[in-house]
Design an enzyme around this catalytic site. Sequence first.
Site, PDB file in Angstrom:
ATOM      1  N   GLU A   1      -9.442   9.527   5.494  1.00  0.00           N
ATOM      2  CA  GLU A   1      -9.541   8.069   5.357  1.00  0.00           C
ATOM      3  C   GLU A   1     -10.541   7.667   4.282  1.00  0.00           C
ATOM      4  O   GLU A   1     -10.429   6.591   3.693  1.00  0.00           O
ATOM      5  CB  GLU A   1      -9.936   7.436   6.693  1.00  0.00           C
ATOM      6  CG  GLU A   1      -8.830   7.436   7.727  1.00  0.00           C
ATOM      7  CD  GLU A   1      -7.640   6.594   7.285  1.00  0.00           C
ATOM      8  OE1 GLU A   1      -7.848   5.482   6.769  1.00  0.00           O
ATOM      9  OE2 GLU A   1      -6.499   7.060   7.453  1.00  0.00           O
TER      10      GLU A   1
ATOM     11  N   GLU B   1     -13.933   5.470  -0.276  1.00  0.00           N
ATOM     12  CA  GLU B   1     -14.812   4.548   0.451  1.00  0.00           C
ATOM     13  C   GLU B   1     -15.564   5.319   1.534  1.00  0.00           C
ATOM     14  O   GLU B   1     -14.984   5.728   2.540  1.00  0.00           O
ATOM     15  CB  GLU B   1     -13.991   3.412   1.064  1.00  0.00           C
ATOM     16  CG  GLU B   1     -13.285   2.555   0.014  1.00  0.00           C
ATOM     17  CD  GLU B   1     -12.314   1.572   0.640  1.00  0.00           C
ATOM     18  OE1 GLU B   1     -12.768   0.601   1.280  1.00  0.00           O
ATOM     19  OE2 GLU B   1     -11.091   1.790   0.495  1.00  0.00           O
TER      20      GLU B   1
ATOM     21  N   LYS C   1     -15.688   4.319   5.629  1.00  0.00           N
ATOM     22  CA  LYS C   1     -14.501   4.124   6.463  1.00  0.00           C
ATOM     23  C   LYS C   1     -14.563   5.055   7.666  1.00  0.00           C
ATOM     24  O   LYS C   1     -15.012   6.198   7.570  1.00  0.00           O
ATOM     25  CB  LYS C   1     -13.220   4.386   5.657  1.00  0.00           C
ATOM     26  CG  LYS C   1     -12.951   3.350   4.576  1.00  0.00           C
ATOM     27  CD  LYS C   1     -11.536   3.419   4.054  1.00  0.00           C
ATOM     28  CE  LYS C   1     -10.568   2.803   5.044  1.00  0.00           C
ATOM     29  NZ  LYS C   1      -9.195   2.689   4.498  1.00  0.00           N
TER      30      LYS C   1
ATOM     31  N   GLU D   1       0.850  -1.195   0.000  1.00  0.00           N
ATOM     32  CA  GLU D   1       0.000   0.000   0.000  1.00  0.00           C
ATOM     33  C   GLU D   1       0.878   1.235   0.000  1.00  0.00           C
ATOM     34  O   GLU D   1       1.881   1.292   0.722  1.00  0.00           O
ATOM     35  CB  GLU D   1      -0.886   0.070   1.251  1.00  0.00           C
ATOM     36  CG  GLU D   1      -1.937  -0.986   1.399  1.00  0.00           C
ATOM     37  CD  GLU D   1      -2.729  -0.796   2.697  1.00  0.00           C
ATOM     38  OE1 GLU D   1      -2.899   0.373   3.134  1.00  0.00           O
ATOM     39  OE2 GLU D   1      -3.152  -1.813   3.276  1.00  0.00           O
TER      40      GLU D   1
END
Length: 445
Positions: free
Chosen positions: A319, A310, A313, A256
């Site tokens: 985030e 997303e 999250k 990542e």
Amino acid sequence: MPSPYLIFLLLLLHQFTAVSSIGVNYGTIANNLPPPAQVAQFIKDKTIIDRVKIFDMNPDIIRGFANTGILLSVTVPNGDIAALANRRAARRWVTSNIKPFYPQTKINHILVGNEVLHWGDQNMITNLVPAMRAIHNALKRAGVGEIKVTTPHSLIILERSNPPSSAQFRTGWDQNILAPMLLFHRQSKSPFMVNPYPYFSWTPQNDRFTLFHRNHGIHDGPGGKVYTNMYDLLLDAVFTSMWKLGFPDVEIAVGEVGWPSAGDPGMTQTTVDNARWHNLNILKKAGSGVGTPLMPGHRFETFIFALFNENLKSGSIAERNFGLFRPDFSPVYDIGIMRGQHCIQSGGGVVKPAPVPVTGKQWCVPKAEAGNAALQSNIDYVCNNGINCGPIREGGPCFDPNTVRSHAAYLMNFYYQAKGYQSYNCDFSGTGVVTFSDPSKLDSH
């Protein structure tokens, strides 16, 4: 400890064996994402992404990537690790979770947990390496031993990282967990996977160093190396820590790395421009083979975080904003990973795929009177300042026509758009000009 000569030979070998690719993390903590099969088709048809990493064993996602040719890394949940240290359980798991999908879906990595040393309890940590070995043996027994087993680590595994010459793994984990794990990687020829986020090292004081902007660098006195960005520094800190345990030959993969495009009030570092510039540089590093000061000429298998924003999250706004794309597949910003980007023309030559403008229809093109020497200087400048120049190199989609002017036109425009459409980023010492007419629709003369 291995000799410097041995390390040199091992690194030289890696120059010819390491993977050149770009991958993406496909997270699903959201309630507005498209169906997995549609996602897989989008990646295959619309992007140059050739590998995907998921955070679970979702059968719909695994099935969705069948017959796409895209490599898929799947993840064993942290909570299943202890049970899978048992060989029989591991064999049953492979029979139920891998065999039904492979090889139609090109599963190439099984990730045993995610950042287990960071988030797992002692039972998970104790059983991590035994579970990796059990799954590896089960894969071989099932006749699919080409699938590699690894586990991603946050950089909490490092006791220190700066300067890289002083780096080492955390005491206790080094001998009890990481040395046996690295021995497993060596024996199974699988990568040691880490998540080296420059983002989490950002401060206002190191902004330029963290974001790949020009800076004075950090001098590693004992190592004699100079670091101009945080990403190289973190990767070399991992390598040094591996070397101190006697495992410089084990491949490193980047599980990542990414940067959010939005954040909470006051988080001035979380902008679209910073996210685009950071990930442009990650893409360039993944494809260029430049490597790092301690691993020159090295290519790292790399997965950018993340495919989508997303919306469910937890934590800060940042985030929820690491995505390259929104759920409707529109890009949050462009780093040159889309297929079929139109070619622009300038001064009589068809040029390269141009990034799609995101703030109005503006392009940067060379002035008609600009000479080849000046345009070559522009190419050199852009390629040394974070833009992925792979498309204009031989074999790239934008190599032809092989002229200085057409290559320069692509790179000047890409740089101008990547830097946020500021007019001074199209000056190029007086050789560039901003146009509001799409050059791809102009006739060549």
